[in-house]
Design a protein around this motif. Structure first.
Motif, PDB file in Angstrom:
ATOM      1  N   ARG A   5       0.859  -1.198   0.000  1.00 38.05           N
ATOM      2  CA  ARG A   5       0.000   0.000   0.000  1.00 38.05           C
ATOM      3  C   ARG A   5       0.892   1.245   0.000  1.00 38.05           C
ATOM      4  N   VAL A  32      -2.707   3.974  -2.711  1.00 35.82           N
ATOM      5  CA  VAL A  32      -3.858   4.264  -1.846  1.00 35.82           C
ATOM      6  C   VAL A  32      -4.035   5.763  -1.601  1.00 35.82           C
ATOM      7  N   GLY A  33      -3.205   6.577  -2.224  1.00 39.19           N
ATOM      8  CA  GLY A  33      -3.381   8.013  -2.067  1.00 39.19           C
ATOM      9  C   GLY A  33      -2.225   8.797  -2.646  1.00 39.19           C
ATOM     10  N   SER A  47      -5.062   8.355   7.821  1.00 40.14           N
ATOM     11  CA  SER A  47      -6.318   7.703   7.433  1.00 40.14           C
ATOM     12  C   SER A  47      -6.097   6.408   6.662  1.00 40.14           C
ATOM     13  N   ARG A  48      -5.018   6.323   5.883  1.00 41.70           N
ATOM     14  CA  ARG A  48      -4.793   5.150   5.022  1.00 41.70           C
ATOM     15  C   ARG A  48      -3.764   4.167   5.581  1.00 41.70           C
TER      16      ARG A  48
END
Length: 212
Positions: A5, A32-33, A47-48
């Motif tokens: 991730r 993931v971001g 948050s991730r």
């Protein structure tokens, strides 16, 4: 194998998208971001909870080195590849001592960039050629290391260099205006620098802020 991730943190949109696109076809990575400034990056990390960061050091809002340190507090086993166009020996050493496993120049080829990402992702270390040479040269240099600053001092210095007012600094750091003034005075005393222009030049030289 579980996907890695990954969050890509880079304020130059073209480079950020280039890195992301180069990884999208590789099934071992899950993007993931993405973020373009330090505070946004920190919120995304919280948050991730990613496994890996691909991180620019010269970010608006909150310097990349502070993002890196806070990431490792949340994920001590995380992996970080620093991608930057600013190469300062003291800053590189600080980043590596803070736990980053790799450091590559923005001038590197896409092929070398992907190689560095994969090496760091799999637990190896990586230093770009010019970074490695710079560290070798610095090892024989007689220049003194810079004055060490705390995370809060670095954060305040970055905002001073970005031209933020004392009240803005206080609001962002969630401190009183008087405490923000004290940060400014303490920085000047600690660094033996007594005007904002010189503080700004110092912050740029040390990779804490970017030239406006």
């Amino acid at each position: 194998m579980q996907n890695i991730r990954t969050v890509v943190i880079e304020d130059i949109t073209l480079l950020r998208e280039l890195i992301i696109n180069s990884l999208k076809s590789d099934p071992q990575f899950e993007i993931v971001g993405q973020a373009a400034d330090g505070h946004q990056a920190l919120e995304l990390i919280r948050s991730r909870l990613p496994d890996m960061l691909i991180l620019d050091l010269m970010l608006p809002g909150l310097a990349g080195v502070e993002v890196l340190k806070r990431f490792f507090k949340l994920n001590p086993k995380g992996r970080v590849l620093v991608v930057t166009g600013y190469e300062n020996p003291a800053l590189v050493r600080e980043v590596l001592e803070a736990g980053a496993q790799g450091f590559i120049e923005k001038s590197a080829s896409l092929e070398d960039m992907v190689l560095a990402i994969k090496k760091v992702a799999h637990g190896e270390s990586y230093l770009g050629n010019s970074v490695a040479q710079m560290l070798r040269d610095a090892a024989f240099s007689k220049n003194n290391d810079p004055v060490p600053l705390t995370s809060r001092e670095r954060e305040a210095l970055q905002m001073i260099a970005e031209g933020k007012s004392t009240k803005e600094i206080a609001d962002i750091m969630k401190i009183s205006v008087n405490t923000a003034r004290n940060h400014r005075a303490n920085l000047m005393a600690k660094l033996n620098i007594h005007d904002i222009s010189s503080l700004t030049r110092y912050a740029i030289k040390m990779g804490i802020a970017t030239a406006r």
